[in-house]
Design a protein around this motif. Structure first.
Motif, PDB file in Angstrom:
ATOM      1  N   PHE A 153       3.060   3.322  -9.922  1.00  0.00           N
ATOM      2  CA  PHE A 153       3.329   2.264  -8.961  1.00  0.00           C
ATOM      3  C   PHE A 153       4.833   2.019  -8.891  1.00  0.00           C
ATOM      4  N   SER A 154       5.398   2.153  -7.735  1.00  0.00           N
ATOM      5  CA  SER A 154       6.812   1.876  -7.480  1.00  0.00           C
ATOM      6  C   SER A 154       7.728   2.551  -8.512  1.00  0.00           C
ATOM      7  N   PRO A 155       7.807   3.900  -8.477  1.00  0.00           N
ATOM      8  CA  PRO A 155       8.618   4.634  -9.452  1.00  0.00           C
ATOM      9  C   PRO A 155      10.064   4.133  -9.526  1.00  0.00           C
ATOM     10  N   VAL A 156      10.647   4.259 -10.708  1.00  0.00           N
ATOM     11  CA  VAL A 156      12.002   3.763 -10.952  1.00  0.00           C
ATOM     12  C   VAL A 156      12.910   4.885 -11.456  1.00  0.00           C
ATOM     13  N   THR A 157      14.191   4.714 -11.285  1.00  0.00           N
ATOM     14  CA  THR A 157      15.192   5.644 -11.802  1.00  0.00           C
ATOM     15  C   THR A 157      15.288   5.506 -13.318  1.00  0.00           C
ATOM     16  N   GLY A 158      15.445   6.615 -14.017  1.00  0.00           N
ATOM     17  CA  GLY A 158      15.681   6.590 -15.450  1.00  0.00           C
ATOM     18  C   GLY A 158      14.451   6.407 -16.313  1.00  0.00           C
ATOM     19  N   HIS A 159      13.272   6.601 -15.760  1.00  0.00           N
ATOM     20  CA  HIS A 159      12.053   6.470 -16.567  1.00  0.00           C
ATOM     21  C   HIS A 159      11.979   7.624 -17.565  1.00  0.00           C
ATOM     22  N   PRO A 160      11.532   7.394 -18.803  1.00  0.00           N
ATOM     23  CA  PRO A 160      11.519   8.462 -19.807  1.00  0.00           C
ATOM     24  C   PRO A 160      10.466   9.547 -19.588  1.00  0.00           C
ATOM     25  N   HIS A 161       9.506   9.324 -18.676  1.00  0.00           N
ATOM     26  CA  HIS A 161       8.416  10.291 -18.519  1.00  0.00           C
ATOM     27  C   HIS A 161       8.455  11.089 -17.218  1.00  0.00           C
TER      28      HIS A 161
ATOM     29  N   SER B 285       0.826  -1.207   0.000  1.00  0.00           N
ATOM     30  CA  SER B 285       0.000   0.000   0.000  1.00  0.00           C
ATOM     31  C   SER B 285       0.862   1.259   0.000  1.00  0.00           C
ATOM     32  N   ASP B 286       2.182   1.100   0.168  1.00  0.00           N
ATOM     33  CA  ASP B 286       3.083   2.252   0.269  1.00  0.00           C
ATOM     34  C   ASP B 286       3.958   2.429  -0.974  1.00  0.00           C
ATOM     35  N   ALA B 287       3.547   1.865  -2.109  1.00  0.00           N
ATOM     36  CA  ALA B 287       4.390   1.917  -3.307  1.00  0.00           C
ATOM     37  C   ALA B 287       3.859   2.862  -4.378  1.00  0.00           C
ATOM     38  N   PHE B 288       2.793   3.601  -4.090  1.00  0.00           N
ATOM     39  CA  PHE B 288       2.242   4.534  -5.079  1.00  0.00           C
ATOM     40  C   PHE B 288       2.839   5.927  -4.888  1.00  0.00           C
ATOM     41  N   SER B 289       3.035   6.633  -5.996  1.00  0.00           N
ATOM     42  CA  SER B 289       3.534   8.016  -5.953  1.00  0.00           C
ATOM     43  C   SER B 289       2.843   8.838  -7.022  1.00  0.00           C
ATOM     44  N   LEU B 290       2.837  10.139  -6.811  1.00  0.00           N
ATOM     45  CA  LEU B 290       2.412  11.076  -7.847  1.00  0.00           C
ATOM     46  C   LEU B 290       3.676  11.645  -8.476  1.00  0.00           C
ATOM     47  N   CYS B 291       3.772  11.509  -9.811  1.00  0.00           N
ATOM     48  CA  CYS B 291       4.968  11.942 -10.531  1.00  0.00           C
ATOM     49  C   CYS B 291       4.574  12.886 -11.661  1.00  0.00           C
ATOM     50  N   GLN B 292       5.324  13.973 -11.816  1.00  0.00           N
ATOM     51  CA  GLN B 292       5.073  14.905 -12.914  1.00  0.00           C
ATOM     52  C   GLN B 292       5.548  14.279 -14.217  1.00  0.00           C
TER      53      GLN B 292
END
Length: 94
Positions: free
Chosen positions: A69-77, A49-56
Motif C-alpha cells: 500500500f502506497s510504496p515509499v522510497t528507501g524501504h528495506p525490502h 483505490s489507486d495506492a496499491f502496487s506490486l513490488c518485488q
C-alpha cells in the motif's frame, strides 16, 4: 478475517483470531471511475483505490512479489522504481 492497521509502504496484513477482534475498519470498495456499471468495484483503503502496487521483495531468496500500500522510497525490502501500480477488483461469487 480482520485487518491490522496498514501504513504507507507496507503490505496489508489480515489476521484470523478466536475470538475475533474488530480489526481496522478503513477498507471499502469504490467505482472504477469508468461509469460502466457492470465493472467490478475496486478495493480501497482510506478512500484510495489507486495506492496499491506490486513490488518485488528483494529481502527473500525467491524475490516474491508483494502487494504494497502506497510504496515509499528507501524501504528495506523493495526498490520503489521496480513497483508496478495495480487496481484490485473485488469479485464476489454467488
Amino acid at each position: 478475517m480482520s485487518s491490522s492497521a496498514p501504513s504507507d509502504g507496507e503490505s496489508p496484513a489480515f489476521v484470523a483470531s478466536s475470538p475475533p477482534f474488530p480489526g481496522f475498519q478503513a477498507y471499502c470498495t469504490m467505482s472504477d471511475g469508468t461509469g460502466i456499471i457492470s465493472n467490478p468495484p475496486l478495493l480501497a483503503l482510506n478512500q484510495k483505490s489507486d495506492a496499491f502496487s506490486l513490488c518485488q521483495n528483494d529481502s527473500t531468496l525467491n524475490q516474491r512479489i508483494d502487494l504494497v500500500f502506497s510504496p515509499v522510497t528507501g524501504h528495506p525490502h523493495y526498490i520503489l522504481g521496480n513497483c508496478q501500480p495495480v487496481s484490485l477488483k473485488v469479485i464476489t461469487g454467488n
